[in-house]
Design a protein around this motif. Structure first.
Motif, PDB file in Angstrom:
ATOM      1  N   ALA A 207      61.288  86.738   2.281  1.00 47.10           N
ATOM      2  CA  ALA A 207      59.900  87.053   2.653  1.00 47.10           C
ATOM      3  C   ALA A 207      59.891  88.104   3.751  1.00 47.10           C
ATOM      4  O   ALA A 207      60.723  88.081   4.657  1.00 47.10           O
ATOM      5  CB  ALA A 207      59.200  85.777   3.111  1.00 47.10           C
ATOM      6  N   ARG A 208      58.932  89.043   3.652  1.00 46.28           N
ATOM      7  CA  ARG A 208      58.827  90.129   4.630  1.00 46.28           C
ATOM      8  C   ARG A 208      57.415  90.151   5.205  1.00 46.28           C
ATOM      9  O   ARG A 208      56.443  89.959   4.481  1.00 46.28           O
ATOM     10  CB  ARG A 208      59.169  91.467   3.990  1.00 46.28           C
ATOM     11  CG  ARG A 208      60.594  91.532   3.448  1.00 46.28           C
ATOM     12  CD  ARG A 208      60.877  92.887   2.822  1.00 46.28           C
ATOM     13  NE  ARG A 208      62.221  92.944   2.287  1.00 46.28           N
ATOM     14  CZ  ARG A 208      63.305  93.270   2.987  1.00 46.28           C
ATOM     15  NH1 ARG A 208      63.178  93.570   4.263  1.00 46.28           N
ATOM     16  NH2 ARG A 208      64.498  93.307   2.428  1.00 46.28           N
ATOM     17  N   PRO A 209      57.295  90.457   6.499  1.00 42.78           N
ATOM     18  CA  PRO A 209      55.966  90.447   7.121  1.00 42.78           C
ATOM     19  C   PRO A 209      55.102  91.640   6.730  1.00 42.78           C
ATOM     20  O   PRO A 209      53.889  91.620   6.959  1.00 42.78           O
ATOM     21  CB  PRO A 209      56.282  90.468   8.621  1.00 42.78           C
ATOM     22  CG  PRO A 209      57.629  91.114   8.717  1.00 42.78           C
ATOM     23  CD  PRO A 209      58.369  90.689   7.492  1.00 42.78           C
ATOM     24  N   ASP A 210      55.699  92.698   6.171  1.00 45.79           N
ATOM     25  CA  ASP A 210      54.936  93.905   5.863  1.00 45.79           C
ATOM     26  C   ASP A 210      54.633  94.070   4.381  1.00 45.79           C
ATOM     27  O   ASP A 210      54.079  95.093   3.972  1.00 45.79           O
ATOM     28  CB  ASP A 210      55.692  95.140   6.360  1.00 45.79           C
ATOM     29  CG  ASP A 210      57.078  95.260   5.734  1.00 45.79           C
ATOM     30  OD1 ASP A 210      57.559  94.258   5.165  1.00 45.79           O
ATOM     31  OD2 ASP A 210      57.694  96.345   5.813  1.00 45.79           O
ATOM     32  N   SER A 211      55.021  93.109   3.551  1.00 47.99           N
ATOM     33  CA  SER A 211      54.804  93.263   2.109  1.00 47.99           C
ATOM     34  C   SER A 211      54.773  91.894   1.441  1.00 47.99           C
ATOM     35  O   SER A 211      55.230  90.897   2.007  1.00 47.99           O
ATOM     36  CB  SER A 211      55.887  94.142   1.477  1.00 47.99           C
ATOM     37  OG  SER A 211      57.163  93.553   1.655  1.00 47.99           O
ATOM     38  N   ALA A 212      54.242  91.881   0.220  1.00 43.95           N
ATOM     39  CA  ALA A 212      54.207  90.660  -0.582  1.00 43.95           C
ATOM     40  C   ALA A 212      55.160  90.800  -1.757  1.00 43.95           C
ATOM     41  O   ALA A 212      55.598  91.897  -2.110  1.00 43.95           O
ATOM     42  CB  ALA A 212      52.792  90.398  -1.085  1.00 43.95           C
ATOM     43  N   THR A 213      55.477  89.675  -2.369  1.00 45.17           N
ATOM     44  CA  THR A 213      56.283  89.660  -3.593  1.00 45.17           C
ATOM     45  C   THR A 213      55.353  89.286  -4.746  1.00 45.17           C
ATOM     46  O   THR A 213      54.647  88.279  -4.676  1.00 45.17           O
ATOM     47  CB  THR A 213      57.431  88.652  -3.482  1.00 45.17           C
ATOM     48  OG1 THR A 213      58.258  89.005  -2.371  1.00 45.17           O
ATOM     49  CG2 THR A 213      58.269  88.647  -4.757  1.00 45.17           C
ATOM     50  N   VAL A 214      55.371  90.116  -5.798  1.00 41.62           N
ATOM     51  CA  VAL A 214      54.423  89.948  -6.901  1.00 41.62           C
ATOM     52  C   VAL A 214      55.187  89.697  -8.192  1.00 41.62           C
ATOM     53  O   VAL A 214      56.142  90.424  -8.518  1.00 41.62           O
ATOM     54  CB  VAL A 214      53.528  91.194  -7.055  1.00 41.62           C
ATOM     55  CG1 VAL A 214      52.552  91.020  -8.223  1.00 41.62           C
ATOM     56  CG2 VAL A 214      52.769  91.452  -5.764  1.00 41.62           C
ATOM     57  N   LEU A 215      54.775  88.648  -8.930  1.00 38.42           N
ATOM     58  CA  LEU A 215      55.321  88.334 -10.247  1.00 38.42           C
ATOM     59  C   LEU A 215      54.226  88.576 -11.280  1.00 38.42           C
ATOM     60  O   LEU A 215      53.128  88.019 -11.177  1.00 38.42           O
ATOM     61  CB  LEU A 215      55.775  86.873 -10.333  1.00 38.42           C
ATOM     62  CG  LEU A 215      57.012  86.440  -9.538  1.00 38.42           C
ATOM     63  CD1 LEU A 215      56.714  86.307  -8.055  1.00 38.42           C
ATOM     64  CD2 LEU A 215      57.544  85.112 -10.076  1.00 38.42           C
ATOM     65  N   LEU A 216      54.522  89.399 -12.271  1.00 32.31           N
ATOM     66  CA  LEU A 216      53.598  89.660 -13.375  1.00 32.31           C
ATOM     67  C   LEU A 216      54.121  88.904 -14.587  1.00 32.31           C
ATOM     68  O   LEU A 216      55.194  89.224 -15.113  1.00 32.31           O
ATOM     69  CB  LEU A 216      53.525  91.158 -13.654  1.00 32.31           C
ATOM     70  CG  LEU A 216      53.143  92.033 -12.435  1.00 32.31           C
ATOM     71  CD1 LEU A 216      53.272  93.508 -12.772  1.00 32.31           C
ATOM     72  CD2 LEU A 216      51.744  91.712 -11.957  1.00 32.31           C
ATOM     73  N   VAL A 217      53.373  87.885 -15.030  1.00 35.28           N
ATOM     74  CA  VAL A 217      53.834  86.960 -16.065  1.00 35.28           C
ATOM     75  C   VAL A 217      52.902  87.076 -17.276  1.00 35.28           C
ATOM     76  O   VAL A 217      51.673  87.011 -17.137  1.00 35.28           O
ATOM     77  CB  VAL A 217      53.862  85.508 -15.553  1.00 35.28           C
ATOM     78  CG1 VAL A 217      54.555  84.600 -16.557  1.00 35.28           C
ATOM     79  CG2 VAL A 217      54.553  85.429 -14.187  1.00 35.28           C
ATOM     80  N   THR A 218      53.485  87.206 -18.469  1.00 31.78           N
ATOM     81  CA  THR A 218      52.710  87.347 -19.695  1.00 31.78           C
ATOM     82  C   THR A 218      52.202  85.989 -20.171  1.00 31.78           C
ATOM     83  O   THR A 218      52.551  84.942 -19.627  1.00 31.78           O
ATOM     84  CB  THR A 218      53.568  87.993 -20.796  1.00 31.78           C
ATOM     85  OG1 THR A 218      54.653  87.113 -21.107  1.00 31.78           O
ATOM     86  CG2 THR A 218      54.131  89.334 -20.332  1.00 31.78           C
TER      87      THR A 218
END
Length: 245
Positions: A207-218
């Motif tokens: 985890a980073r304080p300046d960005s998010a982690t995004v999952l694109l799921v079909t």
């Protein structure tokens, strides 16, 4: 004047029998005439005694005294040779002896893999199966203040695609610490929590304080793309339309 041994071996003169190859032997009347021969014999005897004495010394205590240094030199020579061979011997590349165990592949290798069957918690601490919210844009905001990005993602997501906001704990609307409150827009994002960090463990992305982690799921549950450091919706806007196909 010497007395010749005229009679030869066995003669009546009383001289012992001598080998024939010695020839004629003359015995002098005065023993002083043999002084030179006697001195020569004594020198030979002394030389022979000295040689035997050194042989005994070298074959006894002297040999043992020399044996220990020779043994030490032999051991040092063998050790040095073994060390040189160990340095010069070709070695396999580092990490070739045993494979590195990676529990999960990195994000670049997750595309096409199924979303793990995990249950997250809603505001009432009730379990929510993540696979029941597909297709989905899953945004992990457990370390960043990403309210603006979540609002933009909600506005840009096509109809029929869920926006799921995942944090480490529940947050109230307007909470500026994590930005995990429901953003403005219709429909709002679904806010869930992941106390055990199961999604982070699956992704192996910190985890980073300046960005998010995004999952694109079909819709089928396959990961279309994983964006490990998303700062704006523009980092994955082009992939949103693929979730409704």
């Amino acid at each position: 004047m010497g007395i010749p041994d005229a009679g030869g071996p066995g003669s009546a003169d009383g001289l012992p029998g001598l080998p024939p190859e010695w020839g004629r032997v003359i015995v002098p009347d005065d023993a002083a005439a043999l002084a030179d021969e006697a001195a020569l014999v004594r020198r030979e005897l002394r030389r022979e005694a000295t040689r035997r004495r050194w042989q005994r010394r070298l074959g006894g205590t002297g040999h043992r005294m020399l044996g220990l240094p020779l043994l030490v030199l032999l051991v040092v020579a063998l050790t040095t040779t073994a060390a040189l061979l160990a340095v010069a011997w070709p070695r396999p590349p580092r990490g070739g002896d045993r494979p590195t165990v990676v529990p999960y592949p990195p994000p670049s290798g997750l595309a096409g893999r199924p979303l793990p069957a995990v249950d997250l918690l809603d505001a009432d601490q009730s379990p929510v199966p993540l696979r029941g919210l597909l297709p989905a844009v899953i945004i992990l905001v457990d370390a960043c203040e990403c309210a603006a990005q979540v609002a933009a993602a909600t506005a840009a997501t096509p109809p029929g695609v869920h926006v799921v906001l995942v944090g480490p704990s529940a947050a109230t609307p307007g909470d500026g610490a994590t930005g995990t409150g429901p953003p403005p827009g219709d429909p709002p994002a679904r806010v869930l929590t992941d106390p055990s960090g199961s999604l982070r463990a699956f992704l192996q992305v910190p985890a980073r304080p300046d960005s998010a982690t995004v999952l694109l799921v079909t819709r089928s549950g396959a990961l279309h793309r994983v964006v490990s450091q998303a700062r704006t919706v523009e980092d994955y806007r082009a992939d949103l339309v693929a979730l409704v196909r």
